[in-house]
Design an enzyme around this catalytic site. Structure first.
Site, PDB file in Angstrom:
ATOM      1  CD  GLN A  24      -2.434  -1.311   2.703  1.00 51.11           C
ATOM      2  OE1 GLN A  24      -3.387  -0.636   3.065  1.00 51.11           O
ATOM      3  NE2 GLN A  24      -1.851  -2.182   3.510  1.00 51.11           N
TER       4      GLN A  24
ATOM      5  CB  VAL B 250       3.155   6.100  -2.462  1.00 48.30           C
ATOM      6  CG1 VAL B 250       1.659   5.799  -2.597  1.00 48.30           C
ATOM      7  CG2 VAL B 250       3.402   7.062  -1.306  1.00 48.30           C
ATOM      8  CG  ASP B 251       8.149   3.531   0.791  1.00 45.99           C
ATOM      9  OD1 ASP B 251       8.588   2.497   0.249  1.00 45.99           O
ATOM     10  OD2 ASP B 251       7.647   3.520   1.941  1.00 45.99           O
TER      11      ASP B 251
ATOM     12  CG  HIS C 230      -2.938   2.750  -1.892  1.00 46.74           C
ATOM     13  ND1 HIS C 230      -2.934   2.574  -0.522  1.00 46.74           N
ATOM     14  CD2 HIS C 230      -4.093   2.184  -2.328  1.00 46.74           C
ATOM     15  CE1 HIS C 230      -4.031   1.931  -0.155  1.00 46.74           C
ATOM     16  NE2 HIS C 230      -4.742   1.674  -1.224  1.00 46.74           N
TER      17      HIS C 230
ATOM     18  CB  THR D   9      -1.128  -2.708   6.780  1.00 48.18           C
ATOM     19  OG1 THR D   9      -2.383  -2.085   6.433  1.00 48.18           O
ATOM     20  CG2 THR D   9      -1.298  -4.218   6.742  1.00 48.18           C
ATOM     21  CB  SER D  10      -3.975   0.270  10.686  1.00 46.96           C
ATOM     22  OG  SER D  10      -4.360   1.016   9.553  1.00 46.96           O
TER      23      SER D  10
HETATM   24  P1  OAD Z   1      -1.379   2.941   8.938  1.00 45.69           P
HETATM   25  O1  OAD Z   1      -0.670   4.175   9.414  1.00 45.69           O
HETATM   26  O2  OAD Z   1      -2.860   2.943   8.976  1.00 45.69           O
HETATM   27  O3  OAD Z   1      -0.885   1.717   9.809  1.00 45.69           O
HETATM   28  C1  OAD Z   1       0.479   1.505  10.030  1.00 45.69           C
HETATM   29  C2  OAD Z   1       0.635   0.265  10.854  1.00 45.69           C
HETATM   30  O4  OAD Z   1       2.014   0.039  11.012  1.00 45.69           O
HETATM   31  C3  OAD Z   1       0.019   0.349  12.255  1.00 45.69           C
HETATM   32  O5  OAD Z   1      -0.831  -0.774  12.444  1.00 45.69           O
HETATM   33  C4  OAD Z   1       1.231   0.316  13.175  1.00 45.69           C
HETATM   34  O6  OAD Z   1       0.988  -0.404  14.379  1.00 45.69           O
HETATM   35  C5  OAD Z   1       2.236  -0.427  12.325  1.00 45.69           C
HETATM   36  N1  OAD Z   1       3.648  -0.173  12.621  1.00 45.69           N
HETATM   37  C6  OAD Z   1       4.252   0.931  13.117  1.00 45.69           C
HETATM   38  N2  OAD Z   1       5.571   0.755  13.230  1.00 45.69           N
HETATM   39  C7  OAD Z   1       5.834  -0.505  12.781  1.00 45.69           C
HETATM   40  C8  OAD Z   1       7.024  -1.285  12.626  1.00 45.69           C
HETATM   41  N3  OAD Z   1       8.233  -0.794  12.947  1.00 45.69           N
HETATM   42  N4  OAD Z   1       6.898  -2.542  12.141  1.00 45.69           N
HETATM   43  C9  OAD Z   1       5.690  -3.052  11.810  1.00 45.69           C
HETATM   44  N5  OAD Z   1       4.550  -2.366  11.943  1.00 45.69           N
HETATM   45  C10 OAD Z   1       4.607  -1.109  12.410  1.00 45.69           C
HETATM   46  O7  OAD Z   1      -0.821   2.613   7.474  1.00 45.69           O
HETATM   47  P2  OAD Z   1      -1.431   1.681   6.340  1.00 45.69           P
HETATM   48  O8  OAD Z   1      -2.199   0.550   6.920  1.00 45.69           O
HETATM   49  O9  OAD Z   1      -0.334   1.386   5.396  1.00 45.69           O
HETATM   50  O10 OAD Z   1      -3.534   5.256   1.493  1.00 45.69           O
HETATM   51  O11 OAD Z   1      -2.422   2.697   5.646  1.00 45.69           O
HETATM   52  C11 OAD Z   1      -3.122   2.286   4.525  1.00 45.69           C
HETATM   53  C12 OAD Z   1      -3.385   3.436   3.619  1.00 45.69           C
HETATM   54  O12 OAD Z   1      -3.946   4.531   4.336  1.00 45.69           O
HETATM   55  C13 OAD Z   1      -2.158   4.041   3.006  1.00 45.69           C
HETATM   56  O13 OAD Z   1      -1.684   3.319   1.885  1.00 45.69           O
HETATM   57  C14 OAD Z   1      -2.638   5.394   2.606  1.00 45.69           C
HETATM   58  C15 OAD Z   1      -3.375   5.757   3.862  1.00 45.69           C
HETATM   59  O14 OAD Z   1      -4.364   6.653   3.749  1.00 45.69           O
HETATM   60  C16 OAD Z   1      -3.470   6.112   0.480  1.00 45.69           C
HETATM   61  O15 OAD Z   1      -2.657   7.015   0.412  1.00 45.69           O
HETATM   62  C17 OAD Z   1      -4.499   5.854  -0.571  1.00 45.69           C
END
Ligand code: OAD
Length: 223
Positions: A81, A83-84, A99, A166-167
């Site tokens: 998900q 974009v990097d 994304h 990912t959350s």
């Molecule tokens: P989130 O910010 O919602 O979730 C990030 C997750 O990473 C959380 O569950 C954290 O607990 C976890 N986390 C933090 N540090 C970590 C580490 N060192 N190792 C493993 N996990 C860790 O990000 P995404 O789920 O990626 O969409 O968000 C999904 C989408 O929401 C993104 O792609 C973006 C955003 O809006 C678009 O831009 C369309």
């Protein structure tokens, strides 16, 4: 491998929903929607230019590197998900960006015209070969996710599913896990991971990806 912002956290890139998440300074509607692009393209470009500067200054971390290393032994397909471009810079070859990609631009009028961005900046006045303004090659809120069908097909045929950092809050990406075969082993690696409704054979590792993935790689290679 289904990855999210958490896998890049140890590279210094902020997650979206963390305490100091990216969106705190910017409302999503102001920077990541077609409406934002039409009303304030300067702000949208400046926001993504900042993200690109951060990305270009960041390095892949042990989690990205472990996935790239695993290619030597396994057929690793990443669906991210993010974009990097840290998966690619770590050496991963099969990376599907659900994304979009910060390192690319595309014509705001002719979707198929996609270009690499050299350096950090995309500016007003940067145009495609047909003369239309270029926009970030990002899937904004309210837009279709063009690679969803391709991603579903990949998840349906996998032998192991790993969900990393990912959350699972954003759809349709989060629904991908539901397409994995019922009986295959599944891992959810995230310090905040919890059970996923309807998902069987799920091992939860509440750890940072940079710790958990190198260890899992070693384990898989020995088994
Ligand atoms: P989130 O910010 O919602 O979730 C990030 C997750 O990473 C959380 O569950 C954290 O607990 C976890 N986390 C933090 N540090 C970590 C580490 N060192 N190792 C493993 N996990 C860790 O990000 P995404 O789920 O990626 O969409 O968000 C999904 C989408 O929401 C993104 O792609 C973006 C955003 O809006 C678009 O831009 C369309």
């Amino acid at each position: 491998m289904l990855t999210g912002a958490g896998i890049s956290e140890e590279s210094g890139l902020k997650t979206f929903r963390g305490g100091d998440g990216l969106w705190e300074n910017h409302r999503i509607e102001d920077v990541a929607t077609p409406h934002a692009w039409h009303t304030n393209p300067e702000l949208v470009l400046s926001f993504y230019n900042q993200r690109r500067i951060q990305m270009n200054g960041a390095q892949p971390n042990p989690a990205h590197l472990a996935l790239a290393e695993m290619q030597k032994t396994f057929d690793v397909q990443i669906i991210t998900q993010n974009v990097d471009n840290l998966h690619e810079r770590a050496g991963s070859k099969k990376v599907l960006h659900l994304h979009g990609e910060l390192a690319k631009s595309r014509s705001e009028t002719i979707e198929q015209l996609i270009y690499d961005i050299e350096g950090d900046y995309l500016n007003i006045g940067d145009k495609c070969e047909k003369g239309y303004q270029l926009r970030p090659h990002i899937v904004w809120f309210g837009e279709m996710v063009p690679k969803m069908d391709e991603a579903i097909a990949l998840v349906k045929q996998t032998d192991i599913l790993m969900i990393i950092g990912t959350s699972l809050q954003v759809y349709p990406a989060a629904s991908l896990v539901q397409f994995a075969p019922v009986n295959i082993p599944k891992y959810y690696i995230d310090p905040e991971a919890s059970q996923i409704f309807g998902i069987e054979n799920l091992t939860i590792l509440k750890q940072k990806a940079g710790i958990a993935l190198p260890a899992l790689k070693n384990r898989f290679e020995k088994s």
